[in-house]
Motif scaffolding. Structure first.
Motif, PDB file in Angstrom:
ATOM      1  N   LYS A 166       0.853  -1.193   0.000  1.00 21.81           N
ATOM      2  CA  LYS A 166       0.000   0.000   0.000  1.00 21.81           C
ATOM      3  C   LYS A 166       0.889   1.244   0.000  1.00 21.81           C
ATOM      4  CE  LYS A 166      -3.432   2.309   2.819  1.00 21.81           C
ATOM      5  NZ  LYS A 166      -2.665   3.505   3.028  1.00 21.81           N
ATOM      6  N   VAL A 202      -0.726   4.784  -0.726  1.00 26.12           N
ATOM      7  CA  VAL A 202      -1.483   6.021  -0.513  1.00 26.12           C
ATOM      8  C   VAL A 202      -2.642   5.751   0.444  1.00 26.12           C
ATOM      9  CG1 VAL A 202      -0.891   6.973  -2.775  1.00 26.12           C
ATOM     10  CG2 VAL A 202      -2.973   5.640  -2.509  1.00 26.12           C
ATOM     11  N   LYS A 203      -3.264   6.825   0.926  1.00 32.84           N
ATOM     12  CA  LYS A 203      -4.400   6.710   1.839  1.00 32.84           C
ATOM     13  C   LYS A 203      -5.539   5.925   1.190  1.00 32.84           C
ATOM     14  CE  LYS A 203      -7.731   9.653   4.254  1.00 32.84           C
ATOM     15  NZ  LYS A 203      -8.923   9.156   3.566  1.00 32.84           N
ATOM     16  N   ASN A 204      -6.210   5.128   2.012  1.00 33.82           N
ATOM     17  CA  ASN A 204      -7.367   4.354   1.532  1.00 33.82           C
ATOM     18  C   ASN A 204      -8.442   5.267   0.962  1.00 33.82           C
ATOM     19  OD1 ASN A 204      -6.037   2.374   2.981  1.00 33.82           O
ATOM     20  ND2 ASN A 204      -7.750   1.883   4.298  1.00 33.82           N
ATOM     21  N   ARG A 205      -9.146   4.801  -0.038  1.00 32.45           N
ATOM     22  CA  ARG A 205     -10.337   5.483  -0.535  1.00 32.45           C
ATOM     23  C   ARG A 205     -11.574   4.979   0.183  1.00 32.45           C
ATOM     24  NH1 ARG A 205     -10.092   7.873  -5.903  1.00 32.45           N
ATOM     25  NH2 ARG A 205     -12.188   8.409  -5.315  1.00 32.45           N
ATOM     26  N   HIS A 214     -12.633   2.851   3.992  1.00 36.28           N
ATOM     27  CA  HIS A 214     -12.079   2.301   5.225  1.00 36.28           C
ATOM     28  C   HIS A 214     -13.182   1.760   6.115  1.00 36.28           C
ATOM     29  CE1 HIS A 214     -12.964   6.425   6.711  1.00 36.28           C
ATOM     30  NE2 HIS A 214     -13.204   5.790   7.846  1.00 36.28           N
ATOM     31  N   ALA A 231      -2.405   6.228  13.171  1.00 37.57           N
ATOM     32  CA  ALA A 231      -2.175   6.801  11.847  1.00 37.57           C
ATOM     33  C   ALA A 231      -2.702   8.226  11.810  1.00 37.57           C
ATOM     34  CB  ALA A 231      -2.862   5.954  10.777  1.00 37.57           C
ATOM     35  N   VAL A 253      -4.218  10.879   9.259  1.00 33.25           N
ATOM     36  CA  VAL A 253      -4.763  11.146   7.932  1.00 33.25           C
ATOM     37  C   VAL A 253      -5.272  12.579   7.842  1.00 33.25           C
ATOM     38  CG1 VAL A 253      -5.314   8.730   7.441  1.00 33.25           C
ATOM     39  CG2 VAL A 253      -7.017  10.193   8.559  1.00 33.25           C
ATOM     40  N   ALA A 288      -3.950   2.025  11.727  1.00 29.95           N
ATOM     41  CA  ALA A 288      -3.625   1.323  10.485  1.00 29.95           C
ATOM     42  C   ALA A 288      -3.369  -0.135  10.831  1.00 29.95           C
ATOM     43  CB  ALA A 288      -2.404   1.936   9.820  1.00 29.95           C
ATOM     44  N   ASN A 329      -3.398  -0.224   6.044  1.00 24.41           N
ATOM     45  CA  ASN A 329      -4.770   0.179   5.705  1.00 24.41           C
ATOM     46  C   ASN A 329      -5.391   0.895   6.892  1.00 24.41           C
ATOM     47  OD1 ASN A 329      -4.928  -1.245   3.087  1.00 24.41           O
ATOM     48  ND2 ASN A 329      -4.673  -3.050   4.384  1.00 24.41           N
ATOM     49  N   GLU A 330      -5.792   2.141   6.674  1.00 26.61           N
ATOM     50  CA  GLU A 330      -6.377   2.925   7.757  1.00 26.61           C
ATOM     51  C   GLU A 330      -7.780   2.446   8.095  1.00 26.61           C
ATOM     52  OE1 GLU A 330      -3.577   5.431   5.365  1.00 26.61           O
ATOM     53  OE2 GLU A 330      -5.478   4.527   4.808  1.00 26.61           O
TER      54      GLU A 330
END
Length: 121
Positions: free
Chosen positions: A59, A61-64, A66, A89, A91, A103, A108-109
Motif C-alpha cells: 500500500k 497512498v491513503k485508503n479510498r 475504510h 495513523a 490522515v 492502520a 490500511n487505515e
C-alpha cells in the motif's frame, strides 16, 4: 431490487497475516482459504464478510474506503488493537476528533469510533 452487501475485498501483500489480524479484531473466523483468496466472517452463513486477495505491491497512498469500528469502550479497544499489531495513523484528523485512526499491519487505515447504537449516533 437493491443489492446486498456481500463482502468487502481488501488487497493484501500477506493474505494469511492480514486475515488473521482482522479475524482477531472482529472476533471472526476464516471461513474459506485458498492460495489466492481468504474469506473471514462471523460464520459461513452471516453476511457480510471480508475477502483478502493478493497483490504484489505494498500500500502506498491513503485508503479510498475504510472500516469504522464502534466498541463499547473506545480507549480499551484502541489499546487491544495496538496489541494485535495496529498502529496509530495520521490522515489529517483534527485533535478534537471523536474517533481514533489506526492502520492495520499493511497500513490500511481504519477508525475506532466512540460507542454508537445507530447509524445516526
Amino acid at each position: 431490487m437493491a443489492g446486498s452487501l456481500y463482502t468487502v475485498v481488501i488487497d493484501a501483500h500477506d493474505l494469511p497475516a492480514l486475515a488473521r489480524f482482522w479475524s482477531r479484531v472482529l472476533d471472526w473466523k476464516v471461513v474459506f482459504e485458498a492460495e489466492d483468496e481468504i474469506v473471514i466472517g462471523a460464520d459461513e452463513f452471516t453476511l457480510p464478510g471480508i475477502t483478502f486477495v493478493p497483490v504484489g505491491e505494498r500500500k502506498s497512498v491513503k485508503n479510498r474506503l475504510h472500516i469504522d469500528l464502534t466498541p463499547d469502550d473506545q480507549g480499551a479497544e484502541v489499546d487491544r488493537l495496538i496489541g494485535l499489531g495496529a498502529r496509530r495513523a495520521d490522515v489529517g484528523q483534527r485533535p478534537e476528533a471523536t474517533w481514533v485512526v489506526l492502520a492495520d499491519p499493511e497500513g490500511n487505515e481504519f477508525c475506532v469510533l466512540r460507542p454508537k447504537k445507530t447509524l445516526l449516533d
